[in-house]
Scaffold this motif. Structure first.
Motif, PDB file in Angstrom:
ATOM      1  N   ALA A 120       0.870  -1.137  -0.231  1.00  0.00           N
ATOM      2  CA  ALA A 120      -0.206  -0.053  -0.094  1.00  0.00           C
ATOM      3  C   ALA A 120       0.962   1.528   0.478  1.00  0.00           C
ATOM      4  CB  ALA A 120      -0.775  -0.271   1.153  1.00  0.00           C
ATOM      5  N   ASN A 121       1.707   1.286   0.393  1.00  0.00           N
ATOM      6  CA  ASN A 121       3.125   2.051   0.169  1.00  0.00           C
ATOM      7  C   ASN A 121       4.134   2.288  -0.102  1.00  0.00           C
ATOM      8  OD1 ASN A 121       1.551   3.899   2.317  1.00  0.00           O
ATOM      9  ND2 ASN A 121       1.569   2.009   3.787  1.00  0.00           N
ATOM     10  N   PRO A 122       4.068   2.086  -2.167  1.00  0.00           N
ATOM     11  CA  PRO A 122       5.166   2.171  -1.975  1.00  0.00           C
ATOM     12  C   PRO A 122       6.737   2.800  -2.066  1.00  0.00           C
ATOM     13  CG  PRO A 122       3.921   2.520  -3.388  1.00  0.00           C
ATOM     14  CD  PRO A 122       3.500   2.259  -2.388  1.00  0.00           C
ATOM     15  N   GLY A 123       8.254   2.228  -1.864  1.00  0.00           N
ATOM     16  CA  GLY A 123       8.844   3.120  -1.440  1.00  0.00           C
ATOM     17  C   GLY A 123       8.788   3.310  -0.087  1.00  0.00           C
ATOM     18  N   ALA A 124       8.077   3.202   0.694  1.00  0.00           N
ATOM     19  CA  ALA A 124       8.496   3.459   2.096  1.00  0.00           C
ATOM     20  C   ALA A 124       9.600   2.400   2.933  1.00  0.00           C
ATOM     21  CB  ALA A 124       6.882   3.744   2.992  1.00  0.00           C
ATOM     22  N   LYS A 125       9.801   2.837   3.515  1.00  0.00           N
ATOM     23  CA  LYS A 125      10.399   0.596   4.013  1.00  0.00           C
ATOM     24  C   LYS A 125       9.980   0.373   5.510  1.00  0.00           C
ATOM     25  CE  LYS A 125      15.067   0.849   5.161  1.00  0.00           C
ATOM     26  NZ  LYS A 125      17.058   1.045   5.836  1.00  0.00           N
ATOM     27  N   PHE A 126       9.609   0.896   6.318  1.00  0.00           N
ATOM     28  CA  PHE A 126       8.598   0.699   7.425  1.00  0.00           C
ATOM     29  C   PHE A 126       7.565   2.300   7.672  1.00  0.00           C
ATOM     30  CE2 PHE A 126      12.229  -1.190   8.285  1.00  0.00           C
ATOM     31  CZ  PHE A 126      11.774  -2.651   7.892  1.00  0.00           C
ATOM     32  N   PRO A 127       7.011   1.752   8.536  1.00  0.00           N
ATOM     33  CA  PRO A 127       5.583   3.395   8.861  1.00  0.00           C
ATOM     34  C   PRO A 127       6.377   4.182   9.258  1.00  0.00           C
ATOM     35  CG  PRO A 127       4.656   1.125   9.394  1.00  0.00           C
ATOM     36  CD  PRO A 127       5.888   0.793   8.796  1.00  0.00           C
ATOM     37  N   PRO A 128       6.488   5.511   9.415  1.00  0.00           N
ATOM     38  CA  PRO A 128       6.928   6.302   9.629  1.00  0.00           C
ATOM     39  C   PRO A 128       6.516   7.176  11.140  1.00  0.00           C
ATOM     40  CG  PRO A 128       5.277   7.389   8.294  1.00  0.00           C
ATOM     41  CD  PRO A 128       5.913   6.125   8.000  1.00  0.00           C
ATOM     42  N   ALA A 129       7.366   7.258  11.944  1.00  0.00           N
ATOM     43  CA  ALA A 129       7.447   7.586  13.633  1.00  0.00           C
ATOM     44  C   ALA A 129       5.984   8.482  13.621  1.00  0.00           C
ATOM     45  CB  ALA A 129       8.758   7.016  14.582  1.00  0.00           C
ATOM     46  N   SER A 130       5.978   9.511  12.572  1.00  0.00           N
ATOM     47  CA  SER A 130       5.245  10.766  12.930  1.00  0.00           C
ATOM     48  C   SER A 130       3.706  11.039  12.852  1.00  0.00           C
ATOM     49  CB  SER A 130       5.829  12.163  11.466  1.00  0.00           C
ATOM     50  OG  SER A 130       4.929  10.915  10.320  1.00  0.00           O
ATOM     51  N   GLY A 131       3.374   9.610  13.696  1.00  0.00           N
ATOM     52  CA  GLY A 131       1.921   9.635  13.653  1.00  0.00           C
ATOM     53  C   GLY A 131       0.987   9.153  12.757  1.00  0.00           C
ATOM     54  N   ALA A 132       1.668   9.379  11.015  1.00  0.00           N
ATOM     55  CA  ALA A 132       0.682   9.374  10.207  1.00  0.00           C
ATOM     56  C   ALA A 132       1.143   8.479   9.057  1.00  0.00           C
ATOM     57  CB  ALA A 132       1.346  10.294   9.354  1.00  0.00           C
ATOM     58  N   VAL A 133       0.532   6.951  10.034  1.00  0.00           N
ATOM     59  CA  VAL A 133       1.370   6.196  10.094  1.00  0.00           C
ATOM     60  C   VAL A 133       0.469   5.410   9.346  1.00  0.00           C
ATOM     61  CG1 VAL A 133       1.329   3.616  10.205  1.00  0.00           C
ATOM     62  CG2 VAL A 133       2.205   5.005  11.465  1.00  0.00           C
ATOM     63  N   LYS A 134       0.250   5.594   7.254  1.00  0.00           N
ATOM     64  CA  LYS A 134      -1.338   4.703   7.233  1.00  0.00           C
ATOM     65  C   LYS A 134      -1.303   3.367   7.435  1.00  0.00           C
ATOM     66  CE  LYS A 134      -0.911   6.900   2.965  1.00  0.00           C
ATOM     67  NZ  LYS A 134      -0.547   7.536   1.397  1.00  0.00           N
ATOM     68  N   LYS A 135      -2.699   2.716   7.229  1.00  0.00           N
ATOM     69  CA  LYS A 135      -3.170   1.393   7.702  1.00  0.00           C
ATOM     70  C   LYS A 135      -3.003   1.015   6.304  1.00  0.00           C
ATOM     71  CE  LYS A 135      -4.139   2.264  12.118  1.00  0.00           C
ATOM     72  NZ  LYS A 135      -3.862   1.257  13.387  1.00  0.00           N
ATOM     73  N   ALA A 136      -3.197  -0.590   6.401  1.00  0.00           N
ATOM     74  CA  ALA A 136      -3.140  -1.244   5.279  1.00  0.00           C
ATOM     75  C   ALA A 136      -4.833  -1.052   4.898  1.00  0.00           C
ATOM     76  CB  ALA A 136      -2.625  -2.664   5.473  1.00  0.00           C
ATOM     77  N   SER A 137      -5.040  -1.010   3.878  1.00  0.00           N
ATOM     78  CA  SER A 137      -6.480  -1.369   3.171  1.00  0.00           C
ATOM     79  C   SER A 137      -7.449  -2.660   3.249  1.00  0.00           C
ATOM     80  CB  SER A 137      -6.608  -0.880   1.982  1.00  0.00           C
ATOM     81  OG  SER A 137      -6.065  -2.078   0.871  1.00  0.00           O
ATOM     82  N   ALA A 138      -8.240  -3.181   3.784  1.00  0.00           N
ATOM     83  CA  ALA A 138      -8.370  -4.433   3.422  1.00  0.00           C
ATOM     84  C   ALA A 138      -7.854  -4.897   2.457  1.00  0.00           C
ATOM     85  CB  ALA A 138     -10.167  -4.635   4.263  1.00  0.00           C
ATOM     86  N   LYS A 139      -8.790  -4.679   1.844  1.00  0.00           N
ATOM     87  CA  LYS A 139      -8.757  -4.843   0.075  1.00  0.00           C
ATOM     88  C   LYS A 139      -6.688  -5.993   0.350  1.00  0.00           C
ATOM     89  CE  LYS A 139     -11.496  -3.458  -2.900  1.00  0.00           C
ATOM     90  NZ  LYS A 139     -11.692  -2.527  -4.149  1.00  0.00           N
ATOM     91  N   ALA A 140      -5.883  -4.892   0.469  1.00  0.00           N
ATOM     92  CA  ALA A 140      -4.528  -5.337   0.337  1.00  0.00           C
ATOM     93  C   ALA A 140      -4.455  -6.800   1.197  1.00  0.00           C
ATOM     94  CB  ALA A 140      -3.131  -3.858   0.369  1.00  0.00           C
ATOM     95  N   VAL A 141      -5.105  -6.427   2.924  1.00  0.00           N
ATOM     96  CA  VAL A 141      -4.224  -7.462   3.531  1.00  0.00           C
ATOM     97  C   VAL A 141      -5.043  -8.858   2.670  1.00  0.00           C
ATOM     98  CG1 VAL A 141      -5.035  -8.373   5.353  1.00  0.00           C
ATOM     99  CG2 VAL A 141      -4.294  -6.368   5.831  1.00  0.00           C
ATOM    100  N   LYS A 142      -6.565  -8.692   2.121  1.00  0.00           N
ATOM    101  CA  LYS A 142      -6.715  -9.806   1.421  1.00  0.00           C
ATOM    102  C   LYS A 142      -5.293 -10.104   0.298  1.00  0.00           C
ATOM    103  CE  LYS A 142     -11.999 -10.133   2.477  1.00  0.00           C
ATOM    104  NZ  LYS A 142     -12.899  -9.333   1.949  1.00  0.00           N
ATOM    105  N   LYS A 143      -5.336  -9.432  -0.120  1.00  0.00           N
ATOM    106  CA  LYS A 143      -4.515  -9.363  -1.124  1.00  0.00           C
ATOM    107  C   LYS A 143      -3.651 -10.599  -1.022  1.00  0.00           C
ATOM    108  CE  LYS A 143      -2.920  -7.880  -6.163  1.00  0.00           C
ATOM    109  NZ  LYS A 143      -3.132  -6.596  -6.683  1.00  0.00           N
ATOM    110  N   VAL A 144      -3.096  -9.723   0.096  1.00  0.00           N
ATOM    111  CA  VAL A 144      -1.577 -10.404   0.633  1.00  0.00           C
ATOM    112  C   VAL A 144      -1.876 -11.663   1.038  1.00  0.00           C
ATOM    113  CG1 VAL A 144       0.517 -10.309   2.021  1.00  0.00           C
ATOM    114  CG2 VAL A 144      -0.211  -8.324   0.915  1.00  0.00           C
ATOM    115  N   ALA A 145      -2.445 -11.696   1.913  1.00  0.00           N
ATOM    116  CA  ALA A 145      -2.898 -13.200   2.335  1.00  0.00           C
ATOM    117  C   ALA A 145      -2.634 -14.502   1.570  1.00  0.00           C
ATOM    118  CB  ALA A 145      -4.399 -13.224   3.154  1.00  0.00           C
ATOM    119  N   LYS A 146      -3.605 -14.400   0.273  1.00  0.00           N
ATOM    120  CA  LYS A 146      -3.723 -14.489  -1.001  1.00  0.00           C
ATOM    121  C   LYS A 146      -2.568 -15.180  -1.546  1.00  0.00           C
ATOM    122  CE  LYS A 146      -8.013 -14.485  -3.651  1.00  0.00           C
ATOM    123  NZ  LYS A 146      -9.021 -13.889  -4.188  1.00  0.00           N
TER     124      LYS A 146
END
Length: 178
Positions: A120-146
């Motif tokens: 969901a966040n191409p080019g980013a290593k890990f979630p930033p510490a600034s609090g603006a952490v993007k949560k992975a979308s439900a679709k993305a989680v399903k896709k990875v699980a598949k």
């Protein structure tokens, strides 16, 4: 006393007096030579100036044209200041982004949640510490699980419960629970 010894002593005295005259003459010329060297000192390189000073027996008081660099401090045992965290996992663990990647971060990156976040966040290593952490979308989680199921042949459960209804209300409810 024998006459030969007296003559030899007189001859030695004459030799010593001649040497003394040469030394006095040389000593009189030394200041002239020093004046000439000082006059042309600007033309001489720092190494040549040091050689002349060594021959004369003096130390150079003038500063060299370039200050020598201070020897670099040993890196081993060097204390670095505290650095604000750059990355923060959803579990709350933080990392400043320096040194080796912590095991918790490496494990999170390999997990389904981490893979979904990375997708969901191409080019980013890990979630930033600034609090603006993007949560992975439900679709993305399903896709990875598949994808993980295809690769391993086993069903992989996502770490978060994914609502079956993907409407706006369901997404808001899931966000409130998390």
């Amino acid at each position: 006393m024998a006459l030969t010894t007296l003559q030899s002593i007189n001859a030695e005295i004459k030799n010593l007096e001649a040497q003394r005259k040469l030394v006095e003459k040389r000593d009189g010329e030394v200041p002239k030579a020093l004046a000439v060297l000082q006059k042309f000192a600007k033309v001489l390189s720092p190494a040549q100036r040091r050689q002349v000073a060594k021959l004369i027996g003096e130390t150079l008081d003038d500063k060299p044209a370039r200050e020598p660099k201070a020897a670099p401090a040993s890196r081993k045992g060097r204390k670095l200041g505290k650095v604000a965290p750059k990355y923060r996992l959803p579990t709350g663990e933080t990392w400043a982004g320096r040194g080796l990647t912590p095991k918790a971060f490496a494990a999170w990156a390999k997990s389904a949640e981490g893979k979904a976040w990375a997708q969901a966040n191409p080019g980013a290593k890990f979630p930033p510490a600034s609090g603006a952490v993007k949560k992975a979308s439900a679709k993305a989680v399903k896709k990875v699980a598949k994808g993980a199921k295809k690769a391993t042949g086993k069903a992989v459960r996502p770490t978060k419960k994914v609502p079956k209804n993907t409407g706006k209300k369901a997404v808001k409810k899931a966000a409130k629970k998390a």
